[in-house]
Design a protein around this motif. Structure first.
Motif, short mmCIF file in Angstrom:
data_model
loop_
_atom_site.label_atom_id
_atom_site.label_comp_id
_atom_site.label_asym_id
_atom_site.label_seq_id
_atom_site.Cartn_x
_atom_site.Cartn_y
_atom_site.Cartn_z
N UNK A 162 13.46 -4.27 13.79
CA UNK A 162 13.57 -5.46 14.59
C UNK A 162 12.72 -6.69 13.98
N UNK A 163 13.12 -8.17 14.21
CA UNK A 163 12.40 -8.97 13.66
C UNK A 163 11.01 -8.84 14.05
N UNK A 164 10.40 -8.57 15.26
CA UNK A 164 8.84 -8.69 15.53
C UNK A 164 8.18 -7.45 14.95
N UNK A 165 9.18 -6.36 14.67
CA UNK A 165 8.38 -5.26 13.95
C UNK A 165 8.33 -5.55 12.60
N UNK A 166 8.99 -6.17 11.97
CA UNK A 166 9.08 -6.36 10.70
C UNK A 166 7.67 -7.35 10.36
N UNK A 167 8.02 -8.46 11.09
CA UNK A 167 6.93 -9.52 11.11
C UNK A 167 5.29 -8.75 11.26
N UNK A 168 5.46 -7.98 12.14
CA UNK A 168 3.79 -7.27 12.50
C UNK A 168 3.49 -6.47 11.31
N UNK A 169 4.63 -5.68 10.64
CA UNK A 169 4.06 -4.72 9.67
C UNK A 169 4.17 -5.59 8.31
N UNK A 170 4.79 -6.53 8.21
CA UNK A 170 4.49 -7.54 6.68
C UNK A 170 3.15 -8.18 7.05
N UNK A 171 2.79 -8.36 8.04
CA UNK A 171 1.19 -9.25 8.18
C UNK A 171 0.23 -8.12 7.96
N UNK A 172 0.48 -6.88 8.56
CA UNK A 172 -0.45 -5.86 8.40
C UNK A 172 -0.69 -5.28 7.00
N UNK B 1 0.79 -1.08 0.04
CA UNK B 1 -0.05 0.01 -0.08
C UNK B 1 0.87 1.41 -0.06
N UNK B 2 0.61 2.41 -0.72
CA UNK B 2 1.27 3.49 -0.77
C UNK B 2 1.46 4.20 0.55
N UNK B 3 0.32 3.92 1.34
CA UNK B 3 0.58 4.40 2.82
C UNK B 3 1.58 3.81 3.79
N UNK B 4 2.17 2.54 3.26
CA UNK B 4 3.19 1.77 3.92
C UNK B 4 4.22 2.73 4.33
#
Length: 280
Positions: free
Chosen positions: A202-212, A168-171
């Motif tokens: 961080x790994x957790x932040x990337x996982x959360x953002x990728x899922x979102x 998404x362009x808002x990412x």
């Protein structure tokens, strides 16, 4: 590497708006790199090439699309055995400025308007690769008008490149940049760990953002890119499938076969038989 500047006036007349070329690259680096007083887009159609750009050397392969800006310094060296054929479209800076001004929400900071140190690279899936070739070939015999080059560029942006086809362009910009970086083989071969490193979070932040943003895990996202790249190679290359799987970052062939069947509904071998009958 020494440098020279290529000028749009060497390729098109004052009343023309773009130049189309479909060519085989030389199998040695030129004596000088070059920059431009124009923008260009190139697509690797078949074979592979080393691409030196802004001090970085990368391998480019079929289905990869790159947006080059005037200040980018680059040079090519085609693979000695496979060679490399590209489609190249050059267009004026005025055209780019007009599109950025009119469609800034979509283009600014992306595609040919990217401000990153390296030009933006897209690894196209089979359907988008075919579309990219078709829309480019339509320029070959078209009048070199402003309307035609704007139509072509907007088609690339909206229906071919469309960063990661999903982001998404808002990412967050760091996430968009990492999703663009992971399209390159030298990154996606490193798996989810390489994608997370490109994110710089961080790994957790990337996982959360990728899922979102994408509705999947980093591993699922990178595997999707790897499988699309494998499909490119199956359409254009005859190397053994086990070697191809390794080239895409899969150490276990069985895992590669399972993911490929899930994505394309057939085996890699059958896919190759079906699609090499119709090279672009």
């Amino acid at each position: 590497m020494e440098n020279e500047t290529f000028r749009i006036s060497s390729y098109i007349d004052p009343g023309e708006s773009f130049h189309f070329a479909r060519k085989h690259l030389a199998k040695r680096f030129p004596n000088k790199a070059h920059d431009h007083d124009y923008f260009e887009v190139f697509l690797i159609e078949n074979g592979r090439t080393r691409h030196w750009v802004n001090g970085v050397t990368q391998w480019l392969e079929p289905g990869q699309l790159m947006f080059i800006r005037p200040g980018d310094r680059h040079a090519f060296k085609a693979d000695r055995e496979q060679g490399c054929q590209i489609i190249n479209v050059m267009f004026r800076v005025e055209t780019a400025a007009h599109l950025i001004d009119r469609y800034g929400d979509t283009i600014r900071g992306r595609y040919f308007a990217s401000a990153d140190g390296l030009p933006e690279l897209h690894n196209l899936g089979p359907a988008r690769f075919e579309r990219a070739v078709n829309v480019a070939q339509q320029l070959k015999t078209a009048h070199r008008t402003l309307a035609r080059i704007e139509e072509y560029l907007l088609t690339l942006i909206n229906r071919v490149a469309d960063i990661s086809s999903q982001v998404n362009a808002r990412a967050p910009q760091w996430f968009v940049t990492a999703c663009s970086a992971v399209q390159a083989p030298e990154v996606f071969r490193g798996g989810a760990a390489a994608f997370i490193a490109a994110c710089g979070r961080s790994h957790e932040h990337v996982c959360r953002t990728t899922n979102q943003r994408l509705g999947m895990t980093p591993t699922q996202y990178v595997n999707q890119i790897r499988i699309e790249h494998a499909a490119h190679l199956l359409r254009s290359d005859d190397i053994p499938i086990e070697s191809l799987a390794l080239q895409c970052g899969f150490e276990h062939t069985g895992y590669f076969y399972r993911l490929f069947r899930d994505r394309y509904g057939t085996t890699p071998r059958r896919y190759r038989v079906l699609h090499q009958r119709n090279p672009f």
